[in-house]
Motif scaffolding. Structure first.
Motif, mmCIF file in Angstrom:
data_model
loop_
_atom_site.group_PDB
_atom_site.id
_atom_site.type_symbol
_atom_site.label_atom_id
_atom_site.label_comp_id
_atom_site.label_asym_id
_atom_site.label_seq_id
_atom_site.Cartn_x
_atom_site.Cartn_y
_atom_site.Cartn_z
ATOM 1 N N GLY A 202 0.804 -1.215 0.000
ATOM 2 C CA GLY A 202 0.000 0.000 0.000
ATOM 3 C C GLY A 202 0.837 1.265 0.000
ATOM 4 O O GLY A 202 2.037 1.249 -0.279
ATOM 5 N N ASP A 203 0.189 2.382 0.347
ATOM 6 C CA ASP A 203 0.862 3.672 0.362
ATOM 7 C C ASP A 203 1.863 3.769 1.503
ATOM 8 O O ASP A 203 1.768 3.053 2.508
ATOM 9 N N ALA A 204 2.811 4.675 1.342
ATOM 10 C CA ALA A 204 3.783 4.941 2.405
ATOM 11 C C ALA A 204 3.074 5.574 3.595
ATOM 12 O O ALA A 204 2.099 6.315 3.440
ATOM 13 N N VAL A 205 3.568 5.279 4.791
ATOM 14 C CA VAL A 205 2.976 5.821 6.018
ATOM 15 C C VAL A 205 4.064 6.486 6.848
ATOM 16 O O VAL A 205 5.254 6.195 6.695
ATOM 17 N N THR A 206 3.643 7.366 7.730
ATOM 18 C CA THR A 206 4.578 8.003 8.654
ATOM 19 C C THR A 206 4.742 7.134 9.888
ATOM 20 O O THR A 206 3.746 6.800 10.544
ATOM 21 N N PRO A 207 5.961 6.706 10.227
ATOM 22 C CA PRO A 207 6.159 5.883 11.426
ATOM 23 C C PRO A 207 5.713 6.621 12.685
ATOM 24 O O PRO A 207 5.759 7.856 12.747
ATOM 25 N N GLY A 213 10.381 13.665 9.447
ATOM 26 C CA GLY A 213 9.735 13.931 8.170
ATOM 27 C C GLY A 213 9.797 12.749 7.230
ATOM 28 O O GLY A 213 9.519 12.889 6.034
ATOM 29 N N GLY A 214 10.133 11.571 7.747
ATOM 30 C CA GLY A 214 10.274 10.395 6.913
ATOM 31 C C GLY A 214 8.999 9.580 6.812
ATOM 32 O O GLY A 214 8.085 9.690 7.636
ATOM 33 N N VAL A 215 8.922 8.744 5.778
ATOM 34 C CA VAL A 215 7.817 7.808 5.602
ATOM 35 C C VAL A 215 8.401 6.451 5.214
ATOM 36 O O VAL A 215 9.554 6.352 4.789
ATOM 37 N N ASN A 224 8.759 -15.605 1.550
ATOM 38 C CA ASN A 224 9.310 -15.356 2.877
ATOM 39 C C ASN A 224 10.197 -14.104 2.899
ATOM 40 O O ASN A 224 11.111 -14.005 3.713
ATOM 41 N N THR A 225 9.933 -13.156 1.997
ATOM 42 C CA THR A 225 10.743 -11.943 1.922
ATOM 43 C C THR A 225 9.866 -10.690 1.951
ATOM 44 O O THR A 225 8.741 -10.687 1.416
ATOM 45 N N TYR A 226 10.409 -9.638 2.567
ATOM 46 C CA TYR A 226 9.689 -8.381 2.724
ATOM 47 C C TYR A 226 10.670 -7.231 2.452
ATOM 48 O O TYR A 226 11.884 -7.399 2.532
ATOM 49 N N ARG A 227 10.111 -6.058 2.151
ATOM 50 C CA ARG A 227 10.960 -4.890 1.916
ATOM 51 C C ARG A 227 10.331 -3.654 2.562
ATOM 52 O O ARG A 227 9.140 -3.385 2.382
ATOM 53 N N GLU A 228 11.143 -2.934 3.332
ATOM 54 C CA GLU A 228 10.755 -1.642 3.884
ATOM 55 C C GLU A 228 11.557 -0.570 3.149
ATOM 56 O O GLU A 228 12.794 -0.609 3.161
ATOM 57 N N THR A 229 10.869 0.372 2.516
ATOM 58 C CA THR A 229 11.537 1.453 1.801
ATOM 59 C C THR A 229 11.293 2.758 2.542
ATOM 60 O O THR A 229 10.152 3.189 2.704
ATOM 61 N N TYR A 230 12.375 3.367 3.027
ATOM 62 C CA TYR A 230 12.298 4.606 3.803
ATOM 63 C C TYR A 230 12.605 5.795 2.908
ATOM 64 O O TYR A 230 13.591 5.780 2.153
ATOM 65 N N MET A 231 11.768 6.833 2.996
ATOM 66 C CA MET A 231 11.909 8.007 2.144
ATOM 67 C C MET A 231 11.761 9.292 2.962
ATOM 68 O O MET A 231 11.102 9.302 4.007
ATOM 69 N N ARG A 232 12.406 10.346 2.461
ATOM 70 C CA ARG A 232 12.241 11.673 3.057
ATOM 71 C C ARG A 232 12.277 12.703 1.926
ATOM 72 O O ARG A 232 13.181 12.680 1.100
#
Length: 270
Positions: A202-207, A213-215, A224-232
């Motif tokens: 889904g869409d990026a969320v604010t932790p 100011g990151g999402v 069995n694999t996942y990805r977290e993409t951090y953006m600012r």
């Protein structure tokens, strides 16, 4: 929050992560299945490996310059609070305590975030950073040891120069323990310094409790694999790939801005 990678980045500003979350019955059942990310995990400091990751500092003429910071910046190193424009940080305090020692601290508003002491070895080839992170439900502490790769400018403080990770020392359990809950397409990440609730794909969320100011955007990339993409500010600042192998979780963090990589593993606690 970027799991173990964030904890290891604690060297200068004492950033940390962690504490386990309470699991519901559904999460507990799912966690026992091979390949599931759901459950409580504890990172193994001995597994930490950094690649193409160099910290570059100069302490000279009463000034501290971080050349490897993004973007690079300089402040007066007189032991007094200096205002800065850094993600999640309003002020820093840096002092050259003696010829081999540096002290630093950070704060946001009236809240002190962390503090650290940097001590260079007698031969000048290693530097031990002892840090305290106050920005979480529980105050955490840890030690990081750096290995010199290049000397600083002539006449500069011993802590000046280029450094790379040598080893991670003792660290509070709360700085290493984190959890995931998965309910359908909803994933919940929890740790001592915050977490997030997101929809897989889904869409990026604010932790939660993020002041930078990151999402973060989360996706399931395989069985069995996942990805977290951090953006600012629209820029990708870190990609964390997670692979579950039974009760072992492998993490690979990549910063596309400089191609630095950080690898670690964690063990399922429940």
């Amino acid at each position: 929050m970027n799991k173990m990678m964030t904890a290891m980045a604690a060297m200068t500003l004492a950033m940390g992560l962690a504490a386990c979350a309470e699991e519901n019955a559904e999460t507990t059942a799912t966690a026992s299945e091979s390949g599931s990310l759901a459950g409580t995990w504890k990172a193994d400091v001995a597994s930490a490996q950094a690649e193409n990751d160099v910290d570059s500092y100069v302490f000279a003429d009463g000034t501290y310059t971080c050349n490897s910071c993004k973007p690079a910046f300089s402040i007066t190193a007189n032991g007094e609070w200096q205002e800065v424009d850094r993600p999640g940080v309003d002020a820093l305090k840096v002092a050259m305590v003696d010829d081999m020692t540096i002290s630093s601290a950070s704060r946001r508003g009236d809240k002190q975030l962390g503090e650290s002491t940097w001590t260079v070895s007698e031969d000048g080839q290693t530097m031990t950073i002892v840090w305290t992170n106050m920005d979480g439900e529980e105050t955490t502490e840890g030690t990081t040891v750096l290995q010199r790769t290049a000397a600083g400018p002539d006449g500069s403080h011993a802590a000046s120069g280029d450094w790379e990770l040598k080893e991670i020392g003792p660290m509070s359990d709360a700085a290493l323990t984190f959890s995931y809950e998965i309910d359908g397409d909803t994933i919940i990440s929890k740790g001592n310094s915050g977490g997030y609730t997101a929809v897989l794909g889904g869409d990026a969320v604010t932790p939660e409790d993020d002041e930078t100011g990151g999402v973060v955007k989360v996706e399931k990339t395989g069985e069995n694999t996942y990805r977290e993409t951090y953006m600012r500010d629209g820029e990708v600042i870190n990609v964390l790939d997670l692979t579950v192998e039974g009760d072992t979780l492998k993490g690979v963090s990549t910063d596309p801005r400089d191609d630095s990589v950080f690898r670690w593993t964690a063990t399922r606690q429940s």
